[in-house]
Design a protein around this motif. Structure first.
Motif, PDB file in Angstrom:
ATOM      1  N   THR A  18       0.843  -1.196   0.000  1.00  0.00           N
ATOM      2  CA  THR A  18       0.000   0.000   0.000  1.00  0.00           C
ATOM      3  C   THR A  18       0.876   1.242   0.000  1.00  0.00           C
ATOM      4  OG1 THR A  18      -1.825   1.119   1.148  1.00  0.00           O
ATOM      5  CG2 THR A  18      -0.119   0.126   2.534  1.00  0.00           C
ATOM      6  N   ASP A  19       0.294   2.371  -0.366  1.00  0.00           N
ATOM      7  CA  ASP A  19       1.012   3.638  -0.244  1.00  0.00           C
ATOM      8  C   ASP A  19       0.637   4.370   1.044  1.00  0.00           C
ATOM      9  OD1 ASP A  19      -1.535   4.461  -0.992  1.00  0.00           O
ATOM     10  OD2 ASP A  19      -0.876   5.637  -2.722  1.00  0.00           O
ATOM     11  N   ASP A  20      -0.281   3.805   1.835  1.00  0.00           N
ATOM     12  CA  ASP A  20      -0.689   4.405   3.113  1.00  0.00           C
ATOM     13  C   ASP A  20      -1.093   3.280   4.060  1.00  0.00           C
ATOM     14  OD1 ASP A  20      -2.064   5.626   5.261  1.00  0.00           O
ATOM     15  OD2 ASP A  20      -2.818   7.243   3.975  1.00  0.00           O
ATOM     16  N   VAL A  21      -0.166   2.862   4.929  1.00  0.00           N
ATOM     17  CA  VAL A  21      -0.414   1.699   5.784  1.00  0.00           C
ATOM     18  C   VAL A  21      -1.547   1.952   6.786  1.00  0.00           C
ATOM     19  CG1 VAL A  21       1.265   2.120   7.642  1.00  0.00           C
ATOM     20  CG2 VAL A  21       0.755  -0.223   6.921  1.00  0.00           C
ATOM     21  N   ASP A  22      -1.693   3.176   7.259  1.00  0.00           N
ATOM     22  CA  ASP A  22      -2.772   3.451   8.213  1.00  0.00           C
ATOM     23  C   ASP A  22      -4.137   3.380   7.535  1.00  0.00           C
ATOM     24  OD1 ASP A  22      -1.179   3.777  10.552  1.00  0.00           O
ATOM     25  OD2 ASP A  22      -0.558   5.738   9.804  1.00  0.00           O
ATOM     26  N   ARG A  23      -4.244   3.919   6.331  1.00  0.00           N
ATOM     27  CA  ARG A  23      -5.506   3.832   5.589  1.00  0.00           C
ATOM     28  C   ARG A  23      -5.834   2.375   5.270  1.00  0.00           C
ATOM     29  NH1 ARG A  23      -4.817   6.398   0.506  1.00  0.00           N
ATOM     30  NH2 ARG A  23      -4.467   4.349  -0.355  1.00  0.00           N
ATOM     31  N   ALA A  24      -4.822   1.595   4.875  1.00  0.00           N
ATOM     32  CA  ALA A  24      -5.047   0.184   4.559  1.00  0.00           C
ATOM     33  C   ALA A  24      -5.475  -0.596   5.792  1.00  0.00           C
ATOM     34  CB  ALA A  24      -3.783  -0.423   3.965  1.00  0.00           C
ATOM     35  N   ALA A  25      -4.849  -0.334   6.942  1.00  0.00           N
ATOM     36  CA  ALA A  25      -5.227  -1.015   8.183  1.00  0.00           C
ATOM     37  C   ALA A  25      -6.653  -0.651   8.574  1.00  0.00           C
ATOM     38  CB  ALA A  25      -4.250  -0.658   9.293  1.00  0.00           C
ATOM     39  N   THR A  26      -6.995   0.615   8.461  1.00  0.00           N
ATOM     40  CA  THR A  26      -8.355   1.044   8.778  1.00  0.00           C
ATOM     41  C   THR A  26      -9.364   0.385   7.844  1.00  0.00           C
ATOM     42  OG1 THR A  26      -7.558   3.138   9.669  1.00  0.00           O
ATOM     43  CG2 THR A  26      -9.864   3.072   8.966  1.00  0.00           C
ATOM     44  N   TYR A  27      -8.991   0.218   6.588  1.00  0.00           N
ATOM     45  CA  TYR A  27      -9.855  -0.473   5.631  1.00  0.00           C
ATOM     46  C   TYR A  27     -10.118  -1.912   6.087  1.00  0.00           C
ATOM     47  CZ  TYR A  27     -11.442  -2.920   1.497  1.00  0.00           C
ATOM     48  OH  TYR A  27     -12.160  -3.709   0.651  1.00  0.00           O
ATOM     49  N   LEU A  28      -9.054  -2.634   6.453  1.00  0.00           N
ATOM     50  CA  LEU A  28      -9.243  -4.013   6.913  1.00  0.00           C
ATOM     51  C   LEU A  28     -10.128  -4.062   8.159  1.00  0.00           C
ATOM     52  CD1 LEU A  28      -5.758  -5.734   6.487  1.00  0.00           C
ATOM     53  CD2 LEU A  28      -7.783  -5.944   5.034  1.00  0.00           C
TER      54      LEU A  28
END
Length: 187
Positions: A18-28
């Motif tokens: 991902t280019d944004d680990v916090d956004r990806a984690a929040t998505y999961l």
């Protein structure tokens, strides 16, 4: 172990970039419904060297395309869905093009690799070499010895092979326990 397929017997992980680990984690957590992701910002394995002999002490290192990386910095988020680990990697700096090349800007996460566990990384390395291949990247975090096979041409993704040390095994067990406890609570 005698063939590459022997390395694929003990599935553990879906690896994403991902280019944004916090956004990806929040998505999961929100869209997929996982428990809270464990986040590690600015994880580094750069600057170390692989052992030069069998008696050398274990120390963290990563080798990328045959060269020890001076700098190798990533952000990581980890969470489990039962026994399956979901890993999200954001390449930050240094020799991390193996991850950077797969990025799709603005997309929460893109499949990058499938991860499998082996009992003996040295034996797995011998199987890789006997197949005429080499690790695109390999290293030792102290908790996990790992290597990536580039199988993007054939399978569309990398394959990560991991030998878990005690600390690595405990870490994945804790992620699985957290996932299972949340499922039990939800009924």
């Amino acid at each position: 172990m005698r063939a590459l397929s022997d390395l694929f017997r003990n599935f553990l992980q879906l690896g994403y970039v991902t280019d944004d680990v916090d956004r990806a984690a929040t998505y999961l957590e929100s869209a997929v419904g996982t428990v809270d992701c464990v986040r590690h910002h600015r994880s580094s394995l750069g600057g170390g060297r692989p052992p030069s002999g069998p008696g050398d002490p274990r120390a963290p290192f990563v080798v990328v395309e045959g060269e020890p990386a001076r700098e190798w910095l990533i952000d990581v988020a980890l969470v489990n869905a039962g026994p399956t680990n979901l890993e999200i990697i954001r390449p930050v700096d240094g020799a991390v093009d193996l991850y950077r090349r797969a990025l799709r800007p603005g997309v929460p996460a893109t499949l990058h690799h499938l991860g499998f566990v082996v009992d003996d990384f040295d034996e797995a390395s011998a199987v890789v070499a006997a197949s005429g291949r080499s690790w695109a990247q390999y290293g030792d975090s102290g908790a996990i010895r790992f290597g990536y096979l580039d199988m993007t041409a054939e399978l569309g993704h990398f394959v990560e092979i991991m030998e878990l040390g005690d600390e690595g095994g405990v870490g994945f067990a804790q992620l699985e326990a957290a996932s299972n406890a949340a499922r039990t609570e939800r009924g």
